[in-house]
Design a protein around this motif. Structure first.
Motif, PDB file in Angstrom:
ATOM      1  N   UNK A   7     -17.445  18.665  -1.079  1.00  0.00           N
ATOM      2  CA  UNK A   7     -17.843  17.487  -1.840  1.00  0.00           C
ATOM      3  C   UNK A   7     -16.677  16.853  -2.558  1.00  0.00           C
ATOM      4  N   UNK A   8     -15.779  17.682  -3.095  1.00  0.00           N
ATOM      5  CA  UNK A   8     -14.627  17.160  -3.832  1.00  0.00           C
ATOM      6  C   UNK A   8     -13.700  16.343  -2.936  1.00  0.00           C
ATOM      7  N   UNK A   9     -13.583  16.737  -1.678  1.00  0.00           N
ATOM      8  CA  UNK A   9     -12.739  15.992  -0.741  1.00  0.00           C
ATOM      9  C   UNK A   9     -13.331  14.611  -0.467  1.00  0.00           C
ATOM     10  N   UNK A  10     -14.647  14.536  -0.366  1.00  0.00           N
ATOM     11  CA  UNK A  10     -15.306  13.277  -0.045  1.00  0.00           C
ATOM     12  C   UNK A  10     -15.463  12.356  -1.238  1.00  0.00           C
ATOM     13  N   UNK A  11     -15.516  12.935  -2.436  1.00  0.00           N
ATOM     14  CA  UNK A  11     -15.870  12.168  -3.626  1.00  0.00           C
ATOM     15  C   UNK A  11     -15.027  10.902  -3.837  1.00  0.00           C
ATOM     16  N   UNK A  12     -13.684  10.994  -3.833  1.00  0.00           N
ATOM     17  CA  UNK A  12     -12.892   9.783  -4.070  1.00  0.00           C
ATOM     18  C   UNK A  12     -13.151   8.679  -3.039  1.00  0.00           C
ATOM     19  N   UNK A  13     -13.403   9.070  -1.786  1.00  0.00           N
ATOM     20  CA  UNK A  13     -13.670   8.070  -0.753  1.00  0.00           C
ATOM     21  C   UNK A  13     -14.947   7.297  -1.068  1.00  0.00           C
ATOM     22  N   UNK A  43     -16.189   6.748  -4.094  1.00  0.00           N
ATOM     23  CA  UNK A  43     -15.893   5.848  -5.205  1.00  0.00           C
ATOM     24  C   UNK A  43     -15.117   4.626  -4.779  1.00  0.00           C
ATOM     25  N   UNK A  44     -14.144   4.813  -3.892  1.00  0.00           N
ATOM     26  CA  UNK A  44     -13.317   3.696  -3.412  1.00  0.00           C
ATOM     27  C   UNK A  44     -14.163   2.693  -2.644  1.00  0.00           C
ATOM     28  N   UNK A  45     -14.992   3.177  -1.729  1.00  0.00           N
ATOM     29  CA  UNK A  45     -15.801   2.288  -0.893  1.00  0.00           C
ATOM     30  C   UNK A  45     -16.815   1.511  -1.724  1.00  0.00           C
ATOM     31  N   UNK A  46     -17.463   2.172  -2.675  1.00  0.00           N
ATOM     32  CA  UNK A  46     -18.465   1.512  -3.514  1.00  0.00           C
ATOM     33  C   UNK A  46     -17.810   0.504  -4.452  1.00  0.00           C
ATOM     34  N   UNK A  47     -16.713   0.894  -5.101  1.00  0.00           N
ATOM     35  CA  UNK A  47     -16.032  -0.024  -6.010  1.00  0.00           C
ATOM     36  C   UNK A  47     -15.525  -1.252  -5.262  1.00  0.00           C
ATOM     37  N   UNK A  48     -15.049  -1.034  -4.049  1.00  0.00           N
ATOM     38  CA  UNK A  48     -14.527  -2.151  -3.264  1.00  0.00           C
ATOM     39  C   UNK A  48     -15.637  -3.146  -2.924  1.00  0.00           C
ATOM     40  N   UNK A 105      -5.247   4.156  -0.365  1.00  0.00           N
ATOM     41  CA  UNK A 105      -4.734   5.481  -0.037  1.00  0.00           C
ATOM     42  C   UNK A 105      -4.136   6.164  -1.269  1.00  0.00           C
ATOM     43  N   UNK A 106      -3.474   5.391  -2.097  1.00  0.00           N
ATOM     44  CA  UNK A 106      -2.913   5.947  -3.338  1.00  0.00           C
ATOM     45  C   UNK A 106      -4.046   6.418  -4.253  1.00  0.00           C
ATOM     46  N   UNK A 107      -5.082   5.609  -4.356  1.00  0.00           N
ATOM     47  CA  UNK A 107      -6.237   5.982  -5.175  1.00  0.00           C
ATOM     48  C   UNK A 107      -6.852   7.285  -4.686  1.00  0.00           C
ATOM     49  N   UNK A 108      -6.993   7.408  -3.376  1.00  0.00           N
ATOM     50  CA  UNK A 108      -7.575   8.630  -2.809  1.00  0.00           C
ATOM     51  C   UNK A 108      -6.694   9.836  -3.098  1.00  0.00           C
ATOM     52  N   UNK A 109      -5.392   9.702  -2.904  1.00  0.00           N
ATOM     53  CA  UNK A 109      -4.477  10.826  -3.080  1.00  0.00           C
ATOM     54  C   UNK A 109      -4.554  11.381  -4.496  1.00  0.00           C
ATOM     55  N   UNK A 145     -15.423  10.987  -7.671  1.00  0.00           N
ATOM     56  CA  UNK A 145     -15.905   9.674  -7.246  1.00  0.00           C
ATOM     57  C   UNK A 145     -15.590   8.619  -8.299  1.00  0.00           C
ATOM     58  N   UNK A 146     -15.814   8.970  -9.565  1.00  0.00           N
ATOM     59  CA  UNK A 146     -15.545   8.018 -10.650  1.00  0.00           C
ATOM     60  C   UNK A 146     -14.061   7.686 -10.735  1.00  0.00           C
ATOM     61  N   UNK A 147     -13.212   8.707 -10.635  1.00  0.00           N
ATOM     62  CA  UNK A 147     -11.772   8.479 -10.707  1.00  0.00           C
ATOM     63  C   UNK A 147     -11.294   7.633  -9.537  1.00  0.00           C
TER      64      UNK A 147
END
Length: 490
Positions: A385-391, A393-398, A432-436, A463-465
């Motif tokens: 879940x932690x690996x997927x979380x930032x993705x 957040x990025x997709x929803x925020x975008x 990509x920077x946001x995800x990293x 996801x929030x970050x």
């Protein structure tokens, strides 16, 4: 939007095939019942039952607190999938195509690969759990000895069962989405019938002592090191993480829904409502096993095997097998099939992607007992879940903050340098920077001792970050992108 709006006029073969193309409204057949069954099968899978039962006895909380945490997680997941499902209902696109708006038409391959890897892991694990139901059936009918020799922790009957499940799932996938939908629609309700029957049998055998054991679970032991508040949020976070693999690619099947209202109704009935009912049943059965068998059993197949009723054993084994296979196909087979197809649409169809998925997942499921399960269920769920979380957040925020809920369908399938989602060579470096950055934090919260108190809710924080970082990096371009999308839609 009319059906004409869903046609791609300037097709780039490297970005388009029939499986990835927008699905027009006249080809969508799902309603609230189908969405409900997606979630009910996910919850009712053998892995889902084991996780729910484990939460009641692992955190030292009262049963009411754990149940409240599970239901709260259901509402949170419902909110999360409403956000990812809405654009796919509107535009009829699967997750890999949706990711192009935030990551770039080429960069979308990255989240698709990450999501595909996670889904393949889940597919292999759930395949093993489904095979235990088949093994239960074969062991009961053939009366095989309990101390049979094993290879990688699995008996000969277990290996036969595992191979049978692998073949069955591929054959069902080849039959297409219509067959999978029918399979889900009868498997989901039938599992409830069997679970209630199992609960009543355990209840009958336990007698009045069951109430004492339930009282013990509901009183809680308070042994969680970080305290009850941290334990509560760990329960919530772990349950949210359990659904994380479905949350991010929810658009892969939300695109089949006729309307957003139907999706919302199905999400409500299938998540908080179904999750609460199933968790209560799991709690009663788990408490009953302590009374009847003298030990806490959290795997339904182990419980059914102890109940001296061949008819129930056969029905339960077939039903749990059906439920686990159903959600495995929808949540863990179809998504990576799309994701792999997205890597080279001109050469790889979703069908071919499915065969690749099945081949890799075979070895993952085969190693579950001997290796992967040793990591622990909670840690396994939280890490994926932690690996997927930032993705997520990025997709929803975008979509909601940068694009203002407006996409250019034509440009999602265009690799021209001037197109909306081409960015830098087809990649959005800011995303990509946001995800990293966000993924390092979310994964560290699972494994680094200094921030280990956050491991139960690493998904939510990650996801929030990811969402915040992406918006901050993209905010100067937000107005320009929204204007371009609005102009192209007019």
């Amino acid at each position: 939007m009319t059906d004409e709006n869903f046609k791609i006029h300037d097709i780039d073969p490297s970005l388009h095939n029939a499986d990835l193309a927008p699905l027009p409204p006249n080809k969508r057949t799902w309603g609230a019942f189908e969405i409900f069954n997606v979630w009910s099968n996910d919850i009712q899978s053998l892995f889902g039952y084991t996780l729910a039962a484990t939460l009641f006895i692992s955190y030292g909380l009262s049963g009411w607190a754990v149940l409240a945490g599970i239901v709260l997680a259901g509402f949170i997941v419902m909110g999360l999938v409403q956000l990812t499902g809405k654009p796919s209902v509107k535009y009829g696109i699967p997750f890999p195509v949706m990711a192009r708006s935030s990551m770039g038409v080429r960069g979308a391959n990255f989240p698709a690969v990450v999501r595909g890897i996670v889904a393949i892991f889940w597919y292999g694990v759930q395949t093993y759990f489904a095979s235990t139901a088949v093994a239960l059936l074969l062991n009961s009918v053939l009366e095989t000895p309990a101390d049979a020799a094993t290879f990688l922790g699995i008996t000969a009957i277990g290996w036969v069962s595992y191979c049978l499940v692998c073949v069955f799932q591929v054959l069902l996938f080849v039959r297409g989405m219509v067959w999978i939908t029918k399979f889900l629609n009868w498997a989901g309700p039938l599992v409830y019938v069997v679970m209630i029957a199992l609960m009543l049998i355990i209840w009958y055998q336990a007698g009045p002592t069951l109430w004492s054991e339930l009282g013990s679970i509901f009183s809680g032991s308070g042994v969680y090191e970080s305290g009850p508040v941290a334990a509560f949020f760990a329960v919530v976070g772990t349950m949210v993480a359990y659904f994380a693999a479905v949350v991010i690619n929810y658009g892969d099947f939300a695109r089949f829904v006729k309307s957003e209202q139907q999706m919302t109704i199905g999400n409500f009935l299938g998540l908080p409502v179904s999750l609460a009912i199933f968790s209560l049943i799991a709690l009663v059965i788990t408490a009953g096993t302590v009374v009847v068998f003298g030990e806490t059993l959290t795997n339904p197949t182990d419980i059914v095997a102890r109940v001296d009723n061949l008819t129930l054993t056969i029905i339960a084994a077939l039903t749990f097998f059906a439920a686990t296979v159903g959600i495995n196909l929808v949540a863990n087979f179809i998504p990576p099939a799309y994701d792999i197809a997205n890597l080279a649409p001109a050469y790889i169809s979703a069908r071919t992607g499915g065969f690749i998925t099945a081949a890799i997942a075979f070895f993952i499921g085969a190693l579950w007992v001997a290796f992967i399960s040793q990591v622990g269920i909670a840690a396994f769920v939280d890490t994926l879940g932690a690996i997927l979380a930032p993705l997520y957040g990025i997709i929803v925020a975008d979509y909601y903050l940068v694009r203002k809920q407006q996409l250019n369908l034509q440009d999602l399938f265009s690799a021209k340098a001037a197109s909306t989602y081409y960015f830098d060579g087809g990649w959005n470096r800011k995303a990509m920077i946001s995800f990293a950055i966000a993924s390092v934090f979310s994964v560290s919260s699972v494994w680094v001792p200094a921030v280990s108190d956050l491991h139960g809710y690493a998904w939510l924080l990650g996801a929030l970050l990811g969402a915040v970082l992406h918006y901050l990096l993209m905010r100067n371009a937000a107005a320009l992108h929204a204007a371009k999308a609005a102009t192209s839609q007019s």
